[in-house]
Design a protein around this motif. Structure first.
Motif, short mmCIF file in Angstrom:
data_model
loop_
_atom_site.label_atom_id
_atom_site.label_comp_id
_atom_site.label_asym_id
_atom_site.label_seq_id
_atom_site.Cartn_x
_atom_site.Cartn_y
_atom_site.Cartn_z
N ALA A 75 0.88 -1.08 0.04
CA ALA A 75 -0.12 -0.08 0.03
C ALA A 75 1.06 1.19 -0.02
O ALA A 75 2.03 1.35 0.47
N GLU A 76 0.27 2.15 -0.31
CA GLU A 76 1.03 3.77 -0.51
C GLU A 76 0.77 4.56 0.78
O GLU A 76 -0.07 4.28 1.53
N PHE A 77 1.93 5.20 1.24
CA PHE A 77 1.90 6.06 2.42
C PHE A 77 2.70 7.40 1.64
O PHE A 77 3.52 7.19 0.99
N PRO A 78 2.43 8.50 2.53
CA PRO A 78 3.37 9.80 2.16
C PRO A 78 4.86 9.38 2.49
O PRO A 78 5.06 8.70 3.48
N ALA A 79 5.69 9.67 1.33
CA ALA A 79 6.96 9.25 1.50
C ALA A 79 7.86 10.37 2.60
O ALA A 79 7.47 11.50 2.83
N PRO A 80 8.84 9.81 3.11
CA PRO A 80 9.96 10.42 3.92
C PRO A 80 10.63 11.22 3.26
O PRO A 80 10.74 11.13 2.04
N PRO A 81 11.48 12.21 3.65
CA PRO A 81 12.48 12.92 3.17
C PRO A 81 13.22 12.14 2.24
O PRO A 81 13.61 10.91 2.75
N GLU A 82 13.99 12.57 1.32
CA GLU A 82 14.99 11.74 0.68
C GLU A 82 16.14 11.34 1.26
O GLU A 82 16.72 10.30 1.10
N SER A 83 16.44 11.71 2.54
CA SER A 83 17.74 11.59 3.37
C SER A 83 17.40 10.44 4.15
O SER A 83 18.21 9.94 4.73
N VAL A 84 15.98 10.03 4.28
CA VAL A 84 15.59 8.74 5.15
C VAL A 84 15.95 7.71 4.24
O VAL A 84 15.43 7.39 3.24
#
Length: 244
Positions: A75-84
């Motif tokens: 399932a989809e979820f809002p992404a963390p910052p690209e640094s994560v």
């Protein structure tokens, strides 16, 4: 000193409010906690209310399991910052650049005599207008998030605006939509200022989100008295592992 001065000016420090770095989490654990699904690490709105979801912090190692518990596998979820760094099996989806705008001392809300409050009975008309104007996500129960207002002409809803996220001390203005045949009349601006007026009456400051590429909307909001909040803003998704 009060965060909101009596002349409705939002001090520059207001844009540094850390609540704005994670507004969905603040709303889901505050004003919209009664709508929230999830627990102490990850929460979301019901699927027919809003696609927004958030985590308390990406630094807690338990957050990944909490997201899977909330939305399931694949399932989809809002992404963390690209640094994560994502755990094995997690996949980043498409991303796009956004903009966050906050009110300044130039923003002066005012009630609009033609604006009518919209509710459950108006959902079909609201969904129809959104489908034609494409202002962003609006679902059958989105109206539960706050106060929505519209303007009708010949019985038809031709413009609307309302309140979406409610991070502590703030109100996000959203669903700003005008029927193509009625654009250029200032209806959207009038409704935005009506929503701002009622937010100020409650002691909240106004903020907005927009696609960074929607320069026309950003210019309109800047003319009304908003300004871009410094820093980059990226919207995107991650997909949870397809199996445990």
């Amino acid at each position: 000193m009060s965060i909101i001065d009596t002349d409705r000016r939002a001090p520059r420090e207001a844009a540094d409010d850390p609540v704005l770095d994670n507004p969905a989490w603040s709303a889901l654990t505050g004003a919209h906690a009664h709508l929230a699904e999830g627990g102490d690490l990850a929460r979301r709105y019901p699927a027919d209310v809003s696609p927004f979801a958030a985590v308390r912090t990406w630094d807690d190692p338990g957050v990944w399991d909490a997201i899977v518990d909330l939305v399931g596998h694949g399932a989809e979820f809002p992404a963390p910052p690209e640094s994560v760094v994502l755990p094995p099996g997690w996949v980043r989806g498409d991303v796009f650049q956004g903009a966050q705008l906050v009110e300044t001392g130039r923003l002066h809300g005012r009630p609009d005599d033609e604006a009518v409050v919209l509710g459950a009975a108006d959902v079909p008309a609201m969904l129809d207008l959104v489908a034609r104007a494409q202002p962003g996500p609006f679902l059958p129960r989105t109206y539960l998030l706050g106060r929505y207002v519209g303007i009708r002409r010949d019985g038809q809803l031709v413009a609307m605006a309302g309140e979406r996220l409610a991070p502590a001390g703030w109100t996000e203005i959203s669903a700003v939509a005008t029927d193509e045949r009625h654009r250029g009349q200032g209806l959207a601006s009038r409704l935005v200022l009506d929503v701002v007026h009622h937010a100020h009456e409650r002691g909240a400051r106004a903020m907005m989100h927009a696609s960074a590429g929607n320069t026309n909307a950003i210019r309109l909001y800047e003319r009304l008295g908003f300004r871009l909040r410094p820093g980059s803003l990226t919207f995107g998704t991650v997909r949870t592992p397809v199996s445990g």
